[in-house]
Design a protein around this motif. Structure first.
Motif, PDB file in Angstrom:
ATOM      1  N   LEU A 105       0.843  -1.184   0.000  1.00 20.32           N
ATOM      2  CA  LEU A 105       0.000   0.000   0.000  1.00 20.32           C
ATOM      3  C   LEU A 105       0.886   1.244   0.000  1.00 20.32           C
ATOM      4  CD1 LEU A 105      -2.578  -1.054   2.768  1.00 20.32           C
ATOM      5  CD2 LEU A 105      -2.940  -1.080   0.283  1.00 20.32           C
ATOM      6  N   GLN A 106       0.533   2.205  -0.843  1.00 21.85           N
ATOM      7  CA  GLN A 106       1.295   3.445  -0.939  1.00 21.85           C
ATOM      8  C   GLN A 106       0.414   4.624  -0.541  1.00 21.85           C
ATOM      9  OE1 GLN A 106       4.745   4.027  -1.921  1.00 21.85           O
ATOM     10  NE2 GLN A 106       4.095   5.882  -0.831  1.00 21.85           N
ATOM     11  N   GLY A 107       0.891   5.417   0.421  1.00 16.52           N
ATOM     12  CA  GLY A 107       0.179   6.616   0.832  1.00 16.52           C
ATOM     13  C   GLY A 107       1.068   7.834   0.749  1.00 16.52           C
ATOM     14  N   ALA A 108       0.444   9.018   0.697  1.00 18.83           N
ATOM     15  CA  ALA A 108       1.211  10.259   0.640  1.00 18.83           C
ATOM     16  C   ALA A 108       0.325  11.410   1.089  1.00 18.83           C
ATOM     17  CB  ALA A 108       1.724  10.520  -0.779  1.00 18.83           C
ATOM     18  N   GLY A 109       0.959  12.439   1.663  1.00 20.19           N
ATOM     19  CA  GLY A 109       0.196  13.621   2.041  1.00 20.19           C
ATOM     20  C   GLY A 109       0.787  14.377   3.210  1.00 20.19           C
ATOM     21  N   ALA A 110      -0.076  14.775   4.125  1.00 21.11           N
ATOM     22  CA  ALA A 110       0.228  15.731   5.180  1.00 21.11           C
ATOM     23  C   ALA A 110       1.499  15.404   5.965  1.00 21.11           C
ATOM     24  CB  ALA A 110      -0.962  15.805   6.150  1.00 21.11           C
ATOM     25  N   SER A 111       2.285  16.458   6.245  1.00 22.34           N
ATOM     26  CA  SER A 111       3.444  16.288   7.119  1.00 22.34           C
ATOM     27  C   SER A 111       3.052  16.422   8.589  1.00 22.34           C
ATOM     28  CB  SER A 111       4.532  17.315   6.773  1.00 22.34           C
ATOM     29  OG  SER A 111       4.119  18.647   7.056  1.00 22.34           O
ATOM     30  N   PHE A 112       1.941  17.110   8.857  1.00 26.34           N
ATOM     31  CA  PHE A 112       1.456  17.337  10.220  1.00 26.34           C
ATOM     32  C   PHE A 112       1.398  16.040  11.036  1.00 26.34           C
ATOM     33  CE2 PHE A 112      -2.006  17.757  13.282  1.00 26.34           C
ATOM     34  CZ  PHE A 112      -1.963  19.060  13.753  1.00 26.34           C
ATOM     35  N   PRO A 113       0.745  14.958  10.523  1.00 23.50           N
ATOM     36  CA  PRO A 113       0.674  13.720  11.298  1.00 23.50           C
ATOM     37  C   PRO A 113       1.750  12.702  10.953  1.00 23.50           C
ATOM     38  CG  PRO A 113      -0.816  13.557   9.459  1.00 23.50           C
ATOM     39  CD  PRO A 113      -0.086  14.878   9.303  1.00 23.50           C
ATOM     40  N   ALA A 114       2.723  13.071  10.096  1.00 25.25           N
ATOM     41  CA  ALA A 114       3.670  12.090   9.558  1.00 25.25           C
ATOM     42  C   ALA A 114       4.426  11.303  10.632  1.00 25.25           C
ATOM     43  CB  ALA A 114       4.645  12.769   8.599  1.00 25.25           C
ATOM     44  N   PRO A 115       4.926  11.929  11.714  1.00 27.24           N
ATOM     45  CA  PRO A 115       5.632  11.121  12.727  1.00 27.24           C
ATOM     46  C   PRO A 115       4.760  10.020  13.317  1.00 27.24           C
ATOM     47  CG  PRO A 115       6.125  13.446  13.041  1.00 27.24           C
ATOM     48  CD  PRO A 115       5.022  13.374  12.018  1.00 27.24           C
ATOM     49  N   LEU A 116       3.500  10.329  13.554  1.00 24.00           N
ATOM     50  CA  LEU A 116       2.588   9.331  14.112  1.00 24.00           C
ATOM     51  C   LEU A 116       2.231   8.276  13.068  1.00 24.00           C
ATOM     52  CD1 LEU A 116       0.852   8.353  16.472  1.00 24.00           C
ATOM     53  CD2 LEU A 116      -0.958   9.904  15.695  1.00 24.00           C
ATOM     54  N   TYR A 117       1.909   8.707  11.849  1.00 24.15           N
ATOM     55  CA  TYR A 117       1.575   7.747  10.799  1.00 24.15           C
ATOM     56  C   TYR A 117       2.729   6.787  10.551  1.00 24.15           C
ATOM     57  CZ  TYR A 117      -2.649  10.372   9.421  1.00 24.15           C
ATOM     58  OH  TYR A 117      -3.886  10.979   9.385  1.00 24.15           O
ATOM     59  N   ASN A 118       3.944   7.315  10.492  1.00 25.91           N
ATOM     60  CA  ASN A 118       5.101   6.456  10.227  1.00 25.91           C
ATOM     61  C   ASN A 118       5.320   5.451  11.343  1.00 25.91           C
ATOM     62  OD1 ASN A 118       5.845   7.430   7.668  1.00 25.91           O
ATOM     63  ND2 ASN A 118       6.937   9.169   8.551  1.00 25.91           N
ATOM     64  N   LYS A 119       5.075   5.853  12.572  1.00 22.16           N
ATOM     65  CA  LYS A 119       5.191   4.925  13.701  1.00 22.16           C
ATOM     66  C   LYS A 119       4.133   3.819  13.586  1.00 22.16           C
ATOM     67  CE  LYS A 119       5.026   4.680  18.778  1.00 22.16           C
ATOM     68  NZ  LYS A 119       6.222   3.831  18.917  1.00 22.16           N
ATOM     69  N   TRP A 120       2.892   4.232  13.327  1.00 18.06           N
ATOM     70  CA  TRP A 120       1.816   3.249  13.161  1.00 18.06           C
ATOM     71  C   TRP A 120       2.137   2.247  12.055  1.00 18.06           C
ATOM     72  CZ3 TRP A 120      -2.978   7.014  12.980  1.00 18.06           C
ATOM     73  CH2 TRP A 120      -3.331   7.383  14.288  1.00 18.06           C
ATOM     74  N   LEU A 121       2.523   2.769  10.898  1.00 18.72           N
ATOM     75  CA  LEU A 121       2.707   1.905   9.735  1.00 18.72           C
ATOM     76  C   LEU A 121       3.919   0.993   9.893  1.00 18.72           C
ATOM     77  CD1 LEU A 121       1.800   4.410   6.877  1.00 18.72           C
ATOM     78  CD2 LEU A 121       0.318   2.867   8.174  1.00 18.72           C
ATOM     79  N   LYS A 122       4.960   1.491  10.553  1.00 14.18           N
ATOM     80  CA  LYS A 122       6.133   0.654  10.817  1.00 14.18           C
ATOM     81  C   LYS A 122       5.769  -0.491  11.749  1.00 14.18           C
ATOM     82  CE  LYS A 122      10.869   0.868  12.601  1.00 14.18           C
ATOM     83  NZ  LYS A 122      11.916   1.748  13.211  1.00 14.18           N
ATOM     84  N   GLU A 123       5.028  -0.177  12.820  1.00 17.65           N
ATOM     85  CA  GLU A 123       4.626  -1.213  13.778  1.00 17.65           C
ATOM     86  C   GLU A 123       3.695  -2.230  13.120  1.00 17.65           C
ATOM     87  OE1 GLU A 123       4.839   1.452  17.896  1.00 17.65           O
ATOM     88  OE2 GLU A 123       2.904   1.063  16.930  1.00 17.65           O
ATOM     89  N   TYR A 124       2.760  -1.727  12.319  1.00 16.53           N
ATOM     90  CA  TYR A 124       1.799  -2.637  11.684  1.00 16.53           C
ATOM     91  C   TYR A 124       2.500  -3.545  10.674  1.00 16.53           C
ATOM     92  CZ  TYR A 124      -2.419  -4.443   9.580  1.00 16.53           C
ATOM     93  OH  TYR A 124      -3.395  -5.294   9.124  1.00 16.53           O
ATOM     94  N   SER A 125       3.370  -2.978   9.860  1.00 19.08           N
ATOM     95  CA  SER A 125       4.079  -3.769   8.857  1.00 19.08           C
ATOM     96  C   SER A 125       4.974  -4.818   9.513  1.00 19.08           C
ATOM     97  CB  SER A 125       4.920  -2.858   7.955  1.00 19.08           C
ATOM     98  OG  SER A 125       4.102  -1.994   7.188  1.00 19.08           O
TER      99      SER A 125
END
Length: 350
Positions: free
Chosen positions: A33-53
């Motif tokens: 899955l490929q996502g892109a967009g806001a930098s505002f939530p990026a630290p949280l999104y990256n943490k979520w996606l790393k843990e989930y993957s």
């Protein structure tokens, strides 16, 4: 064994390795899955996606922090599986997506004015002061409008270096929405935009870029998401709220601002100038944007499972990174909206 057969066997082995299993079930079921967009939530999104993957070896999820404007454009252009935006989407933008989109608020946070001013802690800025700094009317740190709300603070006779975003930004949209709400001149001259024509400011890309510019340039002030300022250990100004109180940015003051918000059926809610004595004045939800219809059933299954994780277990990571966990009532509404994401029916045979 002949040299020819040895070479053939070696080549076959190499092909199997590169294809992650030579016809194995793991390879067949692997989803990216490929996502892109806001930098505002990026630290949280990256943490979520790393843990989930990490917990699901059959799924790879990548997210690019490119700004809300580019995130929306990527959804419209169908170059991503999901986008992200702090500015949600305008009806005119939604209409450009065949089959429609589903916006899902995933977390919330504050936009703060972080600054780099040696020896000045606990800066307080009135509405008059911070609007006029962004309008370019207040240009010195010892301006009377700043001095008036900072008794006992030695403010330097130093130019103010304002840092703004260079890219199309949801953080900017939220910030200008607030400024336009509280000041008619700002509303008329700058307006509510993701990429406004700022009358003043050094430009940097992303929350990451603005944070770096403030950190490295004495005398600077700029608007960034709370978690970025917290992570960089930047000073943050207390801002005058609607009730006339000076409120320090914090998880608690942001939650106070959002307490009275009712989430509508379309899951798009704004708080340009929240009520409440203890409410921090600039807060926002931020959204993941999904298509309402996908052609790949495995992608739909993986996407929904990932989003469900973010809405449940993932919320526990929010506060430590400077974000606001979604209220339980909002989580339930968003989880129900996942049912709107479906697999498209195949077209008629030719």
């Amino acid at each position: 064994m002949t040299i020819r057969s040895i070479l053939f066997t070696s080549l076959s082995t190499l092909v199997c390795v590169l294809s992650l299993g030579c016809g194995s079930a793991a390879n067949k079921d692997f989803v990216k899955l490929q996502g892109a967009g806001a930098s505002f939530p990026a630290p949280l999104y990256n943490k979520w996606l790393k843990e989930y993957s990490a917990a699901h070896d059959d799924v790879q999820i990548d997210y690019q922090s490119v700004g809300s404007g580019q995130g929306v454009k990527s959804v419209i252009d169908h170059t991503v599986d999901f986008g992200a935006s702090d500015a949600a989407m305008k009806p005119s933008e939604m209409e450009q997506v065949d089959g429609g989109v589903q916006l899902l608020p995933m977390t919330a946070g504050s936009v703060v004015l972080a600054y780099n001013l040696e020896g000045v802690d606990g800066l307080k800025l009135s509405r008059e002061a911070y609007v006029n700094i962004l309008l370019g009317k207040i240009t010195q740190w010892n301006d009377p409008a700043i001095v008036a709300t900072n008794d006992g603070v030695e403010l330097p006779d130093l130019p103010i270096n304002v840092v703004v975003r260079s890219d199309s930004s949801g953080t900017t949209y939220v910030f200008t929405k607030h400024l336009a709400e509280i000041n008619s001149e700002f509303a008329e001259s700058v307006g509510v935009e993701k990429a406004p024509n700022w009358p003043v400011g050094t430009k940097s890309k992303g929350n990451e870029g603005v944070t770096a510019s403030i950190t490295t340039t004495p005398g600077s002030i700029g608007y960034i998401e709370f978690g970025y300022a917290k992570g960089a250990k930047l000073e943050m100004a207390s801002l005058e709220n609607k009730a006339g109180n000076f409120i320090k940015p914090s998880i608690e003051s942001a939650q106070s601002a959002m307490a009275a918000v009712q989430m509508p059926d379309d899951l798009i809610a704004w708080l340009p100038d929240p009520e409440g004595d203890e409410a921090y004045p600039i807060v926002t939800y931020t959204w993941i944007i999904c298509y309402r219809s996908y052609s790949d059933a495995k992608k739909v299954e993986a996407l929904k499972a990932m989003l469900n994780y973010c809405l449940t277990d993932g919320q526990a990571s929010s506060e430590q990174l400077g974000y606001i966990p979604l209220p339980a009532t909002v989580v339930e509404k968003v989880k129900a909206a996942l049912d709107n994401i479906t697999v498209s029916e195949p077209g008629p045979a030719a």
